[in-house]
Write an enzyme that holds these catalytic residues in place. Sequence first.
Site, PDB file in Angstrom:
ATOM      1  N   GLY A  13     -15.665  65.427  -4.119  1.00 20.35           N
ATOM      2  CA  GLY A  13     -16.968  64.816  -3.891  1.00 20.35           C
ATOM      3  C   GLY A  13     -17.303  63.755  -4.924  1.00 20.35           C
ATOM      4  N   ALA A  35      -7.290  50.705  -4.173  1.00 24.51           N
ATOM      5  CA  ALA A  35      -6.264  51.209  -3.253  1.00 24.51           C
ATOM      6  C   ALA A  35      -5.654  50.083  -2.430  1.00 24.51           C
ATOM      7  CB  ALA A  35      -6.861  52.252  -2.319  1.00 24.51           C
ATOM      8  N   HIS A  49     -13.283  55.414   4.142  1.00 23.63           N
ATOM      9  CA  HIS A  49     -14.158  55.084   3.007  1.00 23.63           C
ATOM     10  C   HIS A  49     -15.085  53.920   3.365  1.00 23.63           C
ATOM     11  CE1 HIS A  49     -13.365  57.187  -0.864  1.00 23.63           C
ATOM     12  NE2 HIS A  49     -12.303  57.622  -0.219  1.00 23.63           N
ATOM     13  N   ARG A  50     -14.530  52.880   3.990  1.00 29.50           N
ATOM     14  CA  ARG A  50     -15.350  51.720   4.386  1.00 29.50           C
ATOM     15  C   ARG A  50     -16.439  52.124   5.370  1.00 29.50           C
ATOM     16  NH1 ARG A  50     -10.430  47.759   5.002  1.00 29.50           N
ATOM     17  NH2 ARG A  50     -10.500  46.780   2.954  1.00 29.50           N
ATOM     18  N   ALA A  51     -16.073  52.919   6.362  1.00 32.17           N
ATOM     19  CA  ALA A  51     -17.040  53.336   7.377  1.00 32.17           C
ATOM     20  C   ALA A  51     -18.165  54.164   6.755  1.00 32.17           C
ATOM     21  CB  ALA A  51     -16.333  54.138   8.473  1.00 32.17           C
ATOM     22  N   LYS A  52     -17.809  55.007   5.798  1.00 33.21           N
ATOM     23  CA  LYS A  52     -18.806  55.870   5.153  1.00 33.21           C
ATOM     24  C   LYS A  52     -19.841  55.057   4.372  1.00 33.21           C
ATOM     25  CE  LYS A  52     -17.949  58.267   1.489  1.00 33.21           C
ATOM     26  NZ  LYS A  52     -17.458  59.155   0.456  1.00 33.21           N
ATOM     27  N   ARG A  53     -19.424  53.949   3.805  1.00 33.88           N
ATOM     28  CA  ARG A  53     -20.351  53.152   2.999  1.00 33.88           C
ATOM     29  C   ARG A  53     -20.903  51.937   3.754  1.00 33.88           C
ATOM     30  NH1 ARG A  53     -15.260  52.109   0.349  1.00 33.88           N
ATOM     31  NH2 ARG A  53     -14.743  49.913   0.555  1.00 33.88           N
ATOM     32  N   ASP A  83     -13.422  52.377  -7.667  1.00 32.05           N
ATOM     33  CA  ASP A  83     -12.838  53.560  -7.038  1.00 32.05           C
ATOM     34  C   ASP A  83     -11.396  53.222  -6.661  1.00 32.05           C
ATOM     35  OD1 ASP A  83     -12.488  56.028  -5.881  1.00 32.05           O
ATOM     36  OD2 ASP A  83     -14.050  55.788  -4.368  1.00 32.05           O
TER      37      ASP A  83
END
Length: 168
Positions: A13, A35, A49-53, A83
Site C-alpha cells: 500500500g 518503471a 497504476h496510470r488508471a488508478k491515478r 515511484d
Amino acid sequence: MAVILITGGARSGKSTHAEKRALSFPGQPVYIATAEALDAEMAVRIAKHRAKRAAVDWIEREVPLDLLQALIDTDGGGPRLVDCLTLWLSNMMHAGRDWEYELMKLAAFLRGQKSPVVFVTNEVGLGIVPDNALARSYRDAAGIMNQVIAAVSNEVEFVVAGLPMKLK
C-alpha cells in the site's frame, strides 16, 4: 523543503499512501515514474497504476535513469512523487551506471531543493538471503540506497498492510 521516504514490502500500500502524501501539498503534482514496460506483465502493471491515478491531473514524467535531472527540472513547482527508487536502482545497475555516485548526487540535491518530494522504495532486506550473487548485490545496494535517502529525508514511513508507521 520536504523530503518524505515511504518504504514497505511488495503490495503493502506504499504507492497509494505516497500519492496521498504528495497530494497533501499545494500545486500541481508531478508523478515521476521509473518503471519501464520491458515485458507484457510490466506494461499491465504500469497501465493499472496510470488508471488508478487518472482522477488527478498529474504531470507525468517517465524517467528510468535520469532521476536527478527530472527532479532538477521540476523543482520550484508542485510536489513530486517518485515511484520508485528501487526500480531506478535496478535500471541503473542494469545499464552499468555508477549507482553509488548517482545516489550521492541525488542525496546532495535533496538537501537544497525547493519543492516537496515523496519517494517510494521497497524494503527488500526483510526476507531470506537471495541464492545468487546478483540478487544479493541488488539487495545490499537497495539497503544502502534506502539508508542514504532516509538520512536526508524529513520523514520516513514504513507501510504494512496499507497502514503507515512513522519512523522519522
